[in-house]
Motif scaffolding. Sequence first.
Motif, PDB file in Angstrom:
ATOM      1  N   ALA A 214       0.818  -1.221   0.000  1.00 22.14           N
ATOM      2  CA  ALA A 214       0.000   0.000   0.000  1.00 22.14           C
ATOM      3  C   ALA A 214       0.852   1.271   0.000  1.00 22.14           C
ATOM      4  CB  ALA A 214      -0.937  -0.003   1.205  1.00 22.14           C
ATOM      5  N   GLU A 215       2.085   1.165   0.547  1.00 20.81           N
ATOM      6  CA  GLU A 215       2.986   2.331   0.591  1.00 20.81           C
ATOM      7  C   GLU A 215       3.862   2.431  -0.656  1.00 20.81           C
ATOM      8  OE1 GLU A 215       2.990   0.270   3.693  1.00 20.81           O
ATOM      9  OE2 GLU A 215       1.258   1.571   4.103  1.00 20.81           O
ATOM     10  N   GLY A 216       3.662   1.542  -1.600  1.00 24.19           N
ATOM     11  CA  GLY A 216       4.449   1.583  -2.822  1.00 24.19           C
ATOM     12  C   GLY A 216       5.811   0.915  -2.706  1.00 24.19           C
ATOM     13  N   GLN A 217       6.019   0.152  -1.620  1.00 27.01           N
ATOM     14  CA  GLN A 217       7.281  -0.560  -1.431  1.00 27.01           C
ATOM     15  C   GLN A 217       7.222  -1.923  -2.121  1.00 27.01           C
ATOM     16  OE1 GLN A 217      10.023   0.844   0.093  1.00 27.01           O
ATOM     17  NE2 GLN A 217       8.663   2.615  -0.029  1.00 27.01           N
ATOM     18  N   PRO A 218       8.360  -2.421  -2.631  1.00 22.27           N
ATOM     19  CA  PRO A 218       8.366  -3.743  -3.280  1.00 22.27           C
ATOM     20  C   PRO A 218       7.828  -4.822  -2.334  1.00 22.27           C
ATOM     21  CG  PRO A 218      10.444  -2.607  -3.661  1.00 22.27           C
ATOM     22  CD  PRO A 218       9.686  -1.786  -2.661  1.00 22.27           C
ATOM     23  N   ALA A 219       6.948  -5.671  -2.854  1.00 20.85           N
ATOM     24  CA  ALA A 219       6.321  -6.706  -2.034  1.00 20.85           C
ATOM     25  C   ALA A 219       6.359  -8.069  -2.712  1.00 20.85           C
ATOM     26  CB  ALA A 219       4.878  -6.310  -1.722  1.00 20.85           C
ATOM     27  N   GLY A 220       7.295  -8.246  -3.646  1.00 25.19           N
ATOM     28  CA  GLY A 220       7.425  -9.547  -4.283  1.00 25.19           C
ATOM     29  C   GLY A 220       7.288  -9.487  -5.797  1.00 25.19           C
ATOM     30  N   THR A 221       7.168 -10.669  -6.366  1.00 22.06           N
ATOM     31  CA  THR A 221       7.116 -10.809  -7.822  1.00 22.06           C
ATOM     32  C   THR A 221       6.070 -11.852  -8.179  1.00 22.06           C
ATOM     33  OG1 THR A 221       9.487 -10.342  -7.875  1.00 22.06           O
ATOM     34  CG2 THR A 221       8.542 -11.260  -9.867  1.00 22.06           C
ATOM     35  N   ARG A 222       5.421 -11.634  -9.306  1.00 21.83           N
ATOM     36  CA  ARG A 222       4.419 -12.589  -9.799  1.00 21.83           C
ATOM     37  C   ARG A 222       4.734 -12.907 -11.249  1.00 21.83           C
ATOM     38  NH1 ARG A 222      -1.912 -13.108  -9.340  1.00 21.83           N
ATOM     39  NH2 ARG A 222      -2.421 -13.762 -11.443  1.00 21.83           N
ATOM     40  N   VAL A 223       4.832 -14.197 -11.557  1.00 21.18           N
ATOM     41  CA  VAL A 223       5.022 -14.660 -12.935  1.00 21.18           C
ATOM     42  C   VAL A 223       3.718 -15.294 -13.381  1.00 21.18           C
ATOM     43  CG1 VAL A 223       6.279 -16.237 -14.450  1.00 21.18           C
ATOM     44  CG2 VAL A 223       7.483 -15.093 -12.575  1.00 21.18           C
ATOM     45  N   ASN A 224       3.216 -14.854 -14.523  1.00 23.28           N
ATOM     46  CA  ASN A 224       2.024 -15.444 -15.131  1.00 23.28           C
ATOM     47  C   ASN A 224       2.462 -16.246 -16.352  1.00 23.28           C
ATOM     48  OD1 ASN A 224       0.049 -13.964 -13.457  1.00 23.28           O
ATOM     49  ND2 ASN A 224       0.863 -12.180 -14.528  1.00 23.28           N
ATOM     50  N   LEU A 225       2.291 -17.551 -16.270  1.00 20.64           N
ATOM     51  CA  LEU A 225       2.650 -18.448 -17.370  1.00 20.64           C
ATOM     52  C   LEU A 225       1.356 -18.940 -18.005  1.00 20.64           C
ATOM     53  CD1 LEU A 225       5.453 -20.864 -16.141  1.00 20.64           C
ATOM     54  CD2 LEU A 225       5.273 -19.979 -18.438  1.00 20.64           C
ATOM     55  N   TRP A 226       1.228 -18.732 -19.307  1.00 25.86           N
ATOM     56  CA  TRP A 226       0.012 -19.142 -20.013  1.00 25.86           C
ATOM     57  C   TRP A 226       0.300 -20.353 -20.887  1.00 25.86           C
ATOM     58  CZ3 TRP A 226      -4.532 -16.811 -18.907  1.00 25.86           C
ATOM     59  CH2 TRP A 226      -4.470 -15.579 -18.259  1.00 25.86           C
ATOM     60  N   PHE A 227      -0.444 -21.431 -20.651  1.00 26.24           N
ATOM     61  CA  PHE A 227      -0.308 -22.646 -21.462  1.00 26.24           C
ATOM     62  C   PHE A 227      -1.621 -22.882 -22.219  1.00 26.24           C
ATOM     63  CE2 PHE A 227       2.404 -23.638 -17.723  1.00 26.24           C
ATOM     64  CZ  PHE A 227       3.623 -23.810 -18.367  1.00 26.24           C
ATOM     65  N   PRO A 228      -1.534 -23.370 -23.460  1.00 31.86           N
ATOM     66  CA  PRO A 228      -2.783 -23.771 -24.133  1.00 31.86           C
ATOM     67  C   PRO A 228      -3.384 -24.957 -23.391  1.00 31.86           C
ATOM     68  CG  PRO A 228      -0.842 -24.455 -25.400  1.00 31.86           C
ATOM     69  CD  PRO A 228      -0.338 -23.610 -24.262  1.00 31.86           C
ATOM     70  N   LEU A 229      -4.696 -25.057 -23.385  1.00 28.85           N
ATOM     71  CA  LEU A 229      -5.374 -26.159 -22.710  1.00 28.85           C
ATOM     72  C   LEU A 229      -5.227 -27.415 -23.555  1.00 28.85           C
ATOM     73  CD1 LEU A 229      -7.114 -27.185 -20.369  1.00 28.85           C
ATOM     74  CD2 LEU A 229      -9.119 -26.401 -21.627  1.00 28.85           C
ATOM     75  N   VAL A 230      -4.461 -28.390 -23.044  1.00 29.78           N
ATOM     76  CA  VAL A 230      -4.247 -29.655 -23.758  1.00 29.78           C
ATOM     77  C   VAL A 230      -4.698 -30.785 -22.850  1.00 29.78           C
ATOM     78  CG1 VAL A 230      -2.560 -31.172 -24.864  1.00 29.78           C
ATOM     79  CG2 VAL A 230      -2.245 -28.700 -24.964  1.00 29.78           C
ATOM     80  N   GLU A 231      -5.848 -31.390 -23.196  1.00 33.28           N
ATOM     81  CA  GLU A 231      -6.387 -32.480 -22.372  1.00 33.28           C
ATOM     82  C   GLU A 231      -6.161 -33.787 -23.094  1.00 33.28           C
ATOM     83  OE1 GLU A 231      -9.886 -30.638 -19.732  1.00 33.28           O
ATOM     84  OE2 GLU A 231     -10.252 -30.522 -21.887  1.00 33.28           O
ATOM     85  N   ASP A 232      -5.685 -34.771 -22.346  1.00 31.44           N
ATOM     86  CA  ASP A 232      -5.345 -36.076 -22.904  1.00 31.44           C
ATOM     87  C   ASP A 232      -6.596 -36.923 -23.093  1.00 31.44           C
ATOM     88  OD1 ASP A 232      -3.626 -37.885 -23.897  1.00 31.44           O
ATOM     89  OD2 ASP A 232      -2.796 -38.514 -21.972  1.00 31.44           O
TER      90      ASP A 232
END
Length: 197
Positions: free
Chosen positions: A179-197
């Motif tokens: 909330a104070e604008g200080q670094p609070a971590g990192t988030r990686v968003n990985l997108w995979f196509p939906l592949v169902e066996d």
Amino acid sequence: IFNALNSIQTFMMKSETEQALAYLNRFARLIRSVLDHSQQNTIPISKEVNMLENYIELEKLRFADQFDYKIIIDPAIDSDFTEILTMIIQPFIENAIWHGLLHKKEQGRLLLSFTKMQDRILCVIEDNGIGREKSAALKQLSGYTHASRGLQITRDGLALYNNRFNMDASFDIEDLFDAEGQPAGTRVNLWFPLVED
């Protein structure tokens, strides 16, 4: 592998036999999984999660439980029959632990989640570490000169996979702030196509 062997050696030198055996057992399972998975392009989420959990547990043992983790799989995903690219997630988890969580004074948190989003799977790797900017500054202060190529190798791997199989796998990285604008971590968003066996 080198880091894990060093840890086992340290446990042995301190005569912490039970710790060394527990670590060696997990390490053997991880190596077996990596060897099995390296022969495949895609793998069921359940198998990838099992391998990643072994890796995270090794790091937790190594760093004396300096962080906690949580793995969430959307109930809409059949993790035994939904496949994702193999060996893509681990480098992001390693970065979260080594560059974000280990420099943190308070207890670290790591989240790995899989969510079904229409025709794609969103995999999130999120930490409450010190953030990329502070991590880079610490690396520079310490005189550490090794140039990490993990992200570029991952980008290249995804591009090859996308071209070969006409898929659309990608990732983006977000810096998190409090909330104070200080670094609070990192988030990686990985997108995979939906592949169902």
